[in-house]
Design a protein around this motif. Structure first.
Motif, mmCIF file in Angstrom:
data_model
loop_
_atom_site.group_PDB
_atom_site.id
_atom_site.type_symbol
_atom_site.label_atom_id
_atom_site.label_comp_id
_atom_site.label_asym_id
_atom_site.label_seq_id
_atom_site.Cartn_x
_atom_site.Cartn_y
_atom_site.Cartn_z
ATOM 1 N N GLY B 49 6.589 59.723 -15.358
ATOM 2 C CA GLY B 49 6.083 60.441 -16.524
ATOM 3 C C GLY B 49 5.855 61.885 -16.156
ATOM 4 O O GLY B 49 5.964 62.267 -14.983
ATOM 5 N N LYS B 50 5.530 62.672 -17.163
ATOM 6 C CA LYS B 50 5.453 64.116 -16.963
ATOM 7 C C LYS B 50 4.178 64.561 -16.269
ATOM 8 O O LYS B 50 4.086 65.658 -15.764
ATOM 9 C CB LYS B 50 5.562 64.813 -18.322
ATOM 10 C CG LYS B 50 6.957 64.727 -18.929
ATOM 11 C CD LYS B 50 7.002 65.292 -20.329
ATOM 12 C CE LYS B 50 6.438 64.346 -21.365
ATOM 13 N NZ LYS B 50 7.209 63.110 -21.611
ATOM 14 N N THR B 86 -2.496 56.574 -19.561
ATOM 15 C CA THR B 86 -1.705 55.358 -19.312
ATOM 16 C C THR B 86 -2.244 54.173 -20.105
ATOM 17 O O THR B 86 -1.481 53.413 -20.713
ATOM 18 C CB THR B 86 -1.707 55.028 -17.807
ATOM 19 O OG1 THR B 86 -1.173 56.144 -17.076
ATOM 20 C CG2 THR B 86 -0.861 53.793 -17.515
ATOM 21 N N ARG B 103 9.388 51.679 -22.103
ATOM 22 C CA ARG B 103 8.579 52.890 -21.913
ATOM 23 C C ARG B 103 9.078 53.519 -20.626
ATOM 24 O O ARG B 103 9.112 52.853 -19.595
ATOM 25 C CB ARG B 103 7.105 52.476 -21.822
ATOM 26 C CG ARG B 103 6.137 53.497 -21.294
ATOM 27 C CD ARG B 103 5.800 54.579 -22.276
ATOM 28 N NE ARG B 103 5.092 54.119 -23.457
ATOM 29 C CZ ARG B 103 4.747 54.942 -24.475
ATOM 30 N NH1 ARG B 103 5.069 56.249 -24.409
ATOM 31 N NH2 ARG B 103 4.129 54.478 -25.528
ATOM 32 N N ARG B 104 9.476 54.772 -20.696
ATOM 33 C CA ARG B 104 9.984 55.458 -19.508
ATOM 34 C C ARG B 104 11.121 54.659 -18.846
ATOM 35 O O ARG B 104 11.193 54.553 -17.619
ATOM 36 C CB ARG B 104 8.858 55.710 -18.492
ATOM 37 C CG ARG B 104 7.835 56.703 -19.029
ATOM 38 C CD ARG B 104 6.601 56.827 -18.136
ATOM 39 N NE ARG B 104 5.628 57.764 -18.706
ATOM 40 C CZ ARG B 104 4.360 57.826 -18.359
ATOM 41 N NH1 ARG B 104 3.873 57.025 -17.456
ATOM 42 N NH2 ARG B 104 3.539 58.697 -18.911
ATOM 43 N N GLY B 237 14.991 57.935 -22.361
ATOM 44 C CA GLY B 237 14.677 56.686 -21.662
ATOM 45 C C GLY B 237 14.351 55.571 -22.635
ATOM 46 O O GLY B 237 13.774 54.546 -22.275
ATOM 47 N N SER B 297 13.154 65.886 -22.829
ATOM 48 C CA SER B 297 12.714 64.491 -22.941
ATOM 49 C C SER B 297 11.195 64.429 -22.905
ATOM 50 O O SER B 297 10.542 65.409 -22.566
ATOM 51 C CB SER B 297 13.270 63.646 -21.802
ATOM 52 O OG SER B 297 12.691 64.039 -20.578
#
Lengths: 297, 297
Positions: B49-50, B86, B103-104, B237, B297
């Motif tokens: 994740g970012k 999260t 997810r991702r 994704g 993204s």
């Protein structure tokens, strides 16, 4: 043997908790809270119940009170404990968990508001417990947040619920004790400890609160399992025998009914012995410990 | 126009967050955490994740650092923000909510561990965020707990999710702005504010962090909605166009694609202007603000 009048003590204490909860209603749902969320949160929080955790917190705080502003802080701690307890019931009742339709004689949160809202109302009750405890200038606020989080977290209440829903759990007393030390005991211990912390109590008082909370927490859960076998549906506010019908993993199922009653009594004795130096021979904490196993619902 | 090299900045910052998260792995799952719960918590937390919220928190902390031990406290705050983010993804993905399978680029938590465990893993991630922030002697700990709880609570992130799932939501820009100010914006604002609080920043810095977080949070969400229309499945994704297919209430759906892009750009300009006195004309926060709308993204 016991001369302490628990009914005369508990009535006003529970009323005090209800007042504290009502006084903090605008802090439970801060400005900007969607009205439906506020309604769902209040529905489960104000559904009554024994208010055991707040009463324990306030009783310990009163007993060891040193700081002059202990009362407001203890009030916040007491309410936060009930928010957390309520969130845990809302999530435990979900279809993916225990799938219960009734709680305290009323439809469960997800039966009224839907599953998504019940998940979110639980999340919000948990989170607002921390807003409440963390707000204010008192230096013990971070310590109270920590006690609350430890009691309700991965190695506390949530961890206990995980052990409870595990499919491969052994039908062994030590597993059952560990499960309930986490699932019910950790937050009850936190309630007792937070009362001491809020009131500025010393390390000895904190250790006694810890021992008392651990023993009372286990006694309370064992008694819950026993009541499911022995109480009437009217007393419980839900069908009795539900644990056995669902094949649930209870103290009576693992060690039998009589051994369960004996174990609960032993824990009550442990609890009473832990707090005797704090309150003397016949105080409210001893009476509360006895009440956990003598109650009818 | 922008000469700040964001890639050179972000790479090490994201790596720093990954290190901070790994260093706190034993605090995420305290001794006594059931192993399966620990696994489920780690599965979603360490899915990449970012890491936008922790990076914002650390960047603000670095910028205004006054206290010598700001770094350790800011590290805890940064990790706690990612725990909370999260947990919100794990709960949002549940069948009763958005019902997402991926997810991702990986199966969602409940697809791997089941719905009950996903609810509990989310609950535990939220709770352990508070354990982490509340632990330690630092006097700002309670303030950090409060910021985190306010940002993620009933009038913050959870309230926003409630507005998002409401059946009677109006297709109006002001509702959409309010929804995302809560759902995404409140925690991003908290991230910026917590960086300032952790580092002992002054009231002016806190107000600037607040304005920046509000504007960047909106820009980020608008860009998310735009990306769902314009990006490829490989970039996301997950399938693109999913929002439109599900009839979801997005900025492009309400005001159109071009107006959405313009609104995001306006918010980026607001954010940059708020932090210019803190970092000068061309710093990491301005670059991060631009990145929220320029990412693929």
């Amino acid at each position: 043997m016991a001369s302490f009048d628990l009914d005369s003590f508990l009535g006003p204490q529970v009323a005090r908790v209800e007042t504290l909860l009502r006084e903090r209603m605008d802090r439970l749902v801060p400005a900007g809270t969607p009205p439906k969320l506020a309604e769902a949160m209040r529905y489960s929080l104000m559904a009554g119940g024994k208010r055991l955790r707040p009463v324990l917190c306030l009783t310990f705080a009163d007993l060891v009170a040193r700081a002059s502003n202990a009362s407001a802080v203890a009030g916040d701690a007491a309410c936060a404990l009930e928010y957390v307890h309520t969130y845990s019931l809302v999530h435990d009742d979900l279809p993916a968990m225990d799938d219960d339709d009734y709680r305290r004689g009323r439809p469960t949160n997800h039966k009224v508001y839907g599953e998504a809202m019940a998940i979110l109302a639980g999340d919000a009750l948990l989170t607002e417990a921390f807003t409440l405890v963390a707000s204010g200038p008192e230096p013990v606020r971070a310590a109270l947040c920590r006690e609350l989080a430890v009691g309700s977290g991965a190695a506390g209440m949530v961890g206990g619920q995980v052990l409870d829903i595990a499919e491969d759990r052994p039908a062994a007393l030590d597993y059952l004790l560990r499960l309930h030390r986490l699932k019910t005991g950790a937050l009850i211990r936190a309630a007792c400890r937070m009362g001491v912390v809020a009131a500025g109590g010393d390390a000895d008082s904190l250790a006694r609160a810890d021992s008392y909370g651990d023993a009372v927490g286990l006694a309370f859960q064992i008694a819950d399992d026993v009541l499911d076998v022995t109480a009437t549906p009217e007393q419980l506010g839900k069908p009795s025998g539900a644990d056995a019908a669902a094949g649930r993993f209870t103290f009576p199922a693992v060690v039998g009914l009589e051994a369960s009653k004996k174990l609960a009594q032993d824990k009550v004795a442990e609890a009473i012995s832990a707090v005797r130096p704090l309150e003397g021979a016949d105080g409210p904490l001893a009476a509360l410990a006895r009440y956990t196993v003598e109650r009818k619902s």
